[in-house]
Design a protein around this motif. Structure first.
Motif, PDB file in Angstrom:
ATOM      1  N   LEU A 102       0.829  -1.198   0.000  1.00  0.00           N
ATOM      2  CA  LEU A 102       0.000   0.000   0.000  1.00  0.00           C
ATOM      3  C   LEU A 102       0.867   1.254   0.000  1.00  0.00           C
ATOM      4  O   LEU A 102       1.942   1.284   0.594  1.00  0.00           O
ATOM      5  CB  LEU A 102      -0.919   0.026   1.221  1.00  0.00           C
ATOM      6  CG  LEU A 102      -1.979  -1.069   1.333  1.00  0.00           C
ATOM      7  CD1 LEU A 102      -2.834  -0.839   2.577  1.00  0.00           C
ATOM      8  CD2 LEU A 102      -2.848  -1.128   0.090  1.00  0.00           C
ATOM      9  N   SER A 103       0.373   2.303  -0.622  1.00  0.00           N
ATOM     10  CA  SER A 103       1.054   3.604  -0.616  1.00  0.00           C
ATOM     11  C   SER A 103       0.957   4.230   0.772  1.00  0.00           C
ATOM     12  O   SER A 103       0.210   3.756   1.649  1.00  0.00           O
ATOM     13  CB  SER A 103       0.393   4.539  -1.627  1.00  0.00           C
ATOM     14  OG  SER A 103      -0.940   4.837  -1.219  1.00  0.00           O
ATOM     15  N   ALA A 104       1.721   5.306   0.966  1.00  0.00           N
ATOM     16  CA  ALA A 104       1.629   6.049   2.228  1.00  0.00           C
ATOM     17  C   ALA A 104       0.184   6.481   2.472  1.00  0.00           C
ATOM     18  O   ALA A 104      -0.339   6.374   3.584  1.00  0.00           O
ATOM     19  CB  ALA A 104       2.557   7.266   2.189  1.00  0.00           C
ATOM     20  N   PHE A 105      -0.470   6.975   1.416  1.00  0.00           N
ATOM     21  CA  PHE A 105      -1.870   7.406   1.543  1.00  0.00           C
ATOM     22  C   PHE A 105      -2.744   6.258   2.024  1.00  0.00           C
ATOM     23  O   PHE A 105      -3.526   6.408   2.980  1.00  0.00           O
ATOM     24  CB  PHE A 105      -2.390   7.925   0.200  1.00  0.00           C
ATOM     25  CG  PHE A 105      -3.830   8.360   0.241  1.00  0.00           C
ATOM     26  CD1 PHE A 105      -4.163   9.692   0.475  1.00  0.00           C
ATOM     27  CD2 PHE A 105      -4.865   7.442   0.056  1.00  0.00           C
ATOM     28  CE1 PHE A 105      -5.501  10.089   0.535  1.00  0.00           C
ATOM     29  CE2 PHE A 105      -6.195   7.835   0.120  1.00  0.00           C
ATOM     30  CZ  PHE A 105      -6.512   9.161   0.351  1.00  0.00           C
ATOM     31  N   ASP A 106      -2.629   5.095   1.389  1.00  0.00           N
ATOM     32  CA  ASP A 106      -3.510   3.985   1.721  1.00  0.00           C
ATOM     33  C   ASP A 106      -3.196   3.386   3.088  1.00  0.00           C
ATOM     34  O   ASP A 106      -4.099   2.884   3.769  1.00  0.00           O
ATOM     35  CB  ASP A 106      -3.444   2.915   0.632  1.00  0.00           C
ATOM     36  CG  ASP A 106      -4.141   3.355  -0.645  1.00  0.00           C
ATOM     37  OD1 ASP A 106      -5.141   4.090  -0.556  1.00  0.00           O
ATOM     38  OD2 ASP A 106      -3.671   2.981  -1.739  1.00  0.00           O
ATOM     39  N   ASN A 107      -1.923   3.420   3.503  1.00  0.00           N
ATOM     40  CA  ASN A 107      -1.602   2.973   4.854  1.00  0.00           C
ATOM     41  C   ASN A 107      -2.262   3.864   5.891  1.00  0.00           C
ATOM     42  O   ASN A 107      -2.836   3.378   6.867  1.00  0.00           O
ATOM     43  CB  ASN A 107      -0.082   2.956   5.064  1.00  0.00           C
ATOM     44  CG  ASN A 107       0.538   1.596   4.784  1.00  0.00           C
ATOM     45  OD1 ASN A 107       0.404   0.670   5.575  1.00  0.00           O
ATOM     46  ND2 ASN A 107       1.210   1.478   3.654  1.00  0.00           N
TER      47      ASN A 107
END
Length: 240
Positions: A102-107
């Motif tokens: 997951l990207s930083a956003f999705d984390n």
């Protein structure tokens, strides 16, 4: 000094913890935590800090004793009520525990998605939180492309995105340099000023001087000393 409500949010009474049939790793631990306070949990490696934190974020049940959280018995809490309880507690793990795919956003968005927040309502709070921790330009980055300090800040953003009543952090500065450690502590202080109770486990006694109004609890071989938080900076006193 900031005035605080004296209604405790956590109370441990004579809590003991053992794993399997081994000897107790925590013995007769009693203390109270109050809203809007900043606590340090100190002690040598192996003193039981991580075990105590696991009890605080409900990942472990004690072997004996009483734990009350937010006015309720946390030990007998029905399993179906645990998720709602846990959403009131943010956790920053020592090894970050970011999801690598997951990207930083999705984390960071993950706790809000679990709580049922609509996708259209995620962009602004998650973007604001990543900006708050200084990572607005890494919003699409995967954990493997982030430095240790950047991963730690994503983990902090994820822990606080839901504005928890309590934040528990296990050695949050253990993998970063002194400058980044100071920056992370400023983030915790900012969150604390917004009303979240913060509990930071650390073996780095230099950190204690960075939050003058903090309260300090010390674990020694599974036993807690100074549970009232009387030991604080200032005045400067020995931790031995």
């Amino acid at each position: 000094m900031t005035q605080h409500s004296e209604e405790e949010i956590v109370r441990f009474d004579n809590v003991g913890l053992r794993y399997g049939t081994g000897k107790e790793v925590l013995s007769d631990v009693s203390f109270s935590l109050f809203p809007g306070r900043f606590y340090f949990l100190t002690g040598a490696s192996g003193a039981g800090k991580t075990s105590l934190l696991k009890l605080l974020y409900l990942a472990q049940r004690p072997s004996r004793g009483v734990i009350k959280m937010f006015g309720q018995d946390a030990i007998t809490l029905p399993r179906d009520r645990l998720p709602g309880f846990r959403r009131r507690i943010g956790v920053v793990f020592q090894n970050f525990r970011l999801l690598p795919h997951l990207s930083a956003f999705d984390n960071v968005a993950l706790p809000l998605r679990v709580a049922g927040v609509a996708e259209k309502d995620l962009r602004k709070p998650v973007g604001d939180m990543l900006e708050w921790v200084g990572l607005a330009d890494r919003i699409d980055a995967k954990p493997a492309t982030l430095s240790g300090g950047e991963q730690q800040r994503v983990a902090i953003a994820r822990a606080v995105i839901g504005r928890p009543d309590m934040l528990v952090a296990d050695e949050p500065t253990g993998n970063v340099d002194a400058e980044m450690a100071a920056r992370l502590m400023r983030l915790f202080e900012a969150l604390n000023r917004l009303g979240t109770s913060v509990i930071v486990a650390t073996h780095d006694l230099q950190l204690l001087r960075k939050v003058p109004d903090s309260m300090i609890m010390r674990l020694d071989k599974g036993k807690l000393s100074d549970p009232t938080g009387a030991l604080r900076y200032p005045p400067r006193r020995s931790l031995s």
